[in-house]
Design a protein around this motif. Structure first.
Motif, PDB file in Angstrom:
ATOM      1  N   LEU A 181       0.814  -1.212   0.000  1.00 10.99           N
ATOM      2  CA  LEU A 181       0.000   0.000   0.000  1.00 10.99           C
ATOM      3  C   LEU A 181       0.846   1.260   0.000  1.00 10.99           C
ATOM      4  O   LEU A 181       0.318   2.352   0.172  1.00 10.99           O
ATOM      5  CB  LEU A 181      -0.942   0.000   1.216  1.00 10.99           C
ATOM      6  CG  LEU A 181      -1.969  -1.128   1.261  1.00 10.99           C
ATOM      7  CD1 LEU A 181      -2.868  -0.976   2.477  1.00 10.99           C
ATOM      8  CD2 LEU A 181      -2.803  -1.182  -0.012  1.00 10.99           C
ATOM      9  N   ALA A 399      -2.813   6.473   2.112  1.00  5.96           N
ATOM     10  CA  ALA A 399      -3.957   6.197   1.237  1.00  5.96           C
ATOM     11  C   ALA A 399      -4.128   7.273   0.165  1.00  5.96           C
ATOM     12  O   ALA A 399      -4.223   6.951  -1.032  1.00  5.96           O
ATOM     13  CB  ALA A 399      -5.232   6.037   2.061  1.00  5.96           C
ATOM     14  N   THR A 403      -3.180   6.702  -3.907  1.00 12.91           N
ATOM     15  CA  THR A 403      -4.239   6.903  -4.899  1.00 12.91           C
ATOM     16  C   THR A 403      -3.824   7.918  -5.950  1.00 12.91           C
ATOM     17  O   THR A 403      -3.979   7.687  -7.159  1.00 12.91           O
ATOM     18  CB  THR A 403      -5.535   7.363  -4.205  1.00 12.91           C
ATOM     19  OG1 THR A 403      -5.924   6.392  -3.227  1.00 12.91           O
ATOM     20  CG2 THR A 403      -6.653   7.550  -5.212  1.00 12.91           C
TER      21      THR A 403
END
Length: 416
Positions: A181, A399, A403
């Motif tokens: 991630l 996050a 993205t």
């Protein structure tokens, strides 16, 4: 009243002693140590991280599908872009040209005015791409398959390294989660070299941790066919070997294996010299095409700062240079932590990486390079085991970055 005589009892047949012993013994089971030594054996932890890996691949593929419809090259288009077009950006074109046409097609080369400096890229990925293309007609699909399989091997090896560092915890799953991630994780899902490099480098480091020096040297040699960073890994393994050999007798007989990783770069230099007359043509191609001329670290920092905040670059490139500065600071902090904890081998790897990337005209590709810093992801996982809030903070912070960078790359904008 008569009573029937009892039926005669026959003694039960006697079984051989070996049969009784076999029935009493439990079925043989592989020990955890033996399972770890078998490269093809996937334990429950390995399967769990592979499941996480697959889920993150699906999320990137979904994002790429949406990008085709929402961010086409022509804003007035009525049809989405090609299926694999979001994955075929920037450096992919160089790998494709090398695999399809070779390094010096025809009479072209560095002496041409419009030369693309493709010799800056090492041959491991293009050679594998060309071989795979013989059975997969689509070049793009072949490149994605290389990265998909390479990434799977890499995350399993990363999880196993984490288990050595963080035994008795769920640190392996946390390590892989943080890694997959991370902001630049999109580069593991496209036709770039990061996934393939990790497929060789991390098992090589794992073999070195288990003092299997021949396997470590061979895997590191394969890593050097993909990226020059393989030599930095070879240096780290040499440091680890020296520290281990001081405490263990007989290890010095494995010393000649440590020279093996230098062979692929030497052969590539010989190939370049035969075609260009320059043993270091790959380095000069980087200088010519990507401004990787040598500068002092402080001057390189200053020039990157000017590119990030001086107003001379477009906003997209300026943002990427800002990311370069953040990644350099993160690398220096990581290096300091490794030195403080006396993890000399890993510190050598990070130090050489930072020196190579931090002494160019300006910083370039440092955020992508964080994917190759396995001590970073294991260190974050260990930190989160002691302080559970770290995982929440990390996920909330990365996050939006992950993205944005994924959308930036898949839509054809520079994401470094």
């Amino acid at each position: 009243m008569s009573v029937a005589p009892p039926e005669p009892r026959h003694p039960a047949p006697r079984r051989p002693a070996w049969a009784a012993a076999a029935r009493e013994r439990p079925a043989p089971r592989l020990s955890a140590k033996l399972r770890d030594r078998l490269p093809g054996w996937l334990g429950p932890g390995d399967r769990e991280v592979l499941w996480l890996y697959l889920l993150t691949r699906i999320s990137i593929w979904i994002t790429a599908y949406c990008v085709r419809w929402m961010f086409p090259g022509d804003g007035r288009a009525h049809e989405p872009s090609r299926l694999l077009e979001p994955f075929e950006r920037w450096d992919w074109g160089h790998y494709l040209h090398i695999a399809r046409d070779g390094y010096f097609p025809g009479e072209s080369g560095p002496w041409d005015k419009k030369w693309d400096s493709r010799e800056a890229f090492f041959p491991g990925f293009p050679l594998l791409l060309r071989a795979l293309h013989t059975v997969i007609p689509s070049w793009g699909a072949a490149g994605l398959l290389i990265s998909f399989v390479g990434g799977a091997v890499g995350v399993v090896a990363l999880a196993r390294i984490a288990r050595l560092r963080l035994p008795g915890t769920d640190g392996d799953r946390r390590t892989v989660l943080f890694f997959l991630l991370s902001p630049c994780a999109v580069f593991l899902a496209v036709g770039y070299t990061e996934a393939l490099f990790l497929a060789f480098a991390l098992p090589g480091w794992l073999a070195a941790q288990r003092q299997r020096w021949a396997a470590a040297a061979l895997l590191t040699a394969l890593a050097t066919t993909v990226r020059i960073s393989g030599l930095f890994l070879a240096a780290a393994i040499a440091v680890h070997f020296a520290l281990t050999a001081v405490r263990t007798r007989g290890h010095w007989r494995s010393l000649p294996w440590l020279a093996l990783p230098a062979l692929p770069p030497a052969l590539y230099g010989w190939y370049l010299q035969a075609h260009t007359g320059d043993w270091m043509a790959w380095k000069h191609a980087q200088e010519r095409g990507w401004s990787r001329t040598f500068e002092t670290p402080w001057k390189s920092w200053s020039q990157t700062w000017d590119a990030a905040f001086g107003g001379g670059q477009s906003t997209g490139f300026a943002a990427m240079f800002q990311a370069e500065l953040v990644a350099m600071v993160l690398g220096l902090v990581l290096l300091g932590v490794l030195l403080w904890r006396r993890r000399w081998a890993e510190a050598a790897y990070i130090a050489l990486t930072l020196w190579a990337l931090g002494t160019s005209y300006w910083f370039m590709s440092i955020p992508r390079s964080t994917l190759l810093w396995w001590p970073l992801w294991i260190g974050l996982a260990g930190w989160s085991v002691r302080w559970p809030q770290v995982r929440t903070v990390y996920l909330c912070l990365v996050a939006p970055l992950s993205t944005v960078l994924t959308l930036t790359f898949l839509s054809g904008r520079w994401a470094g």
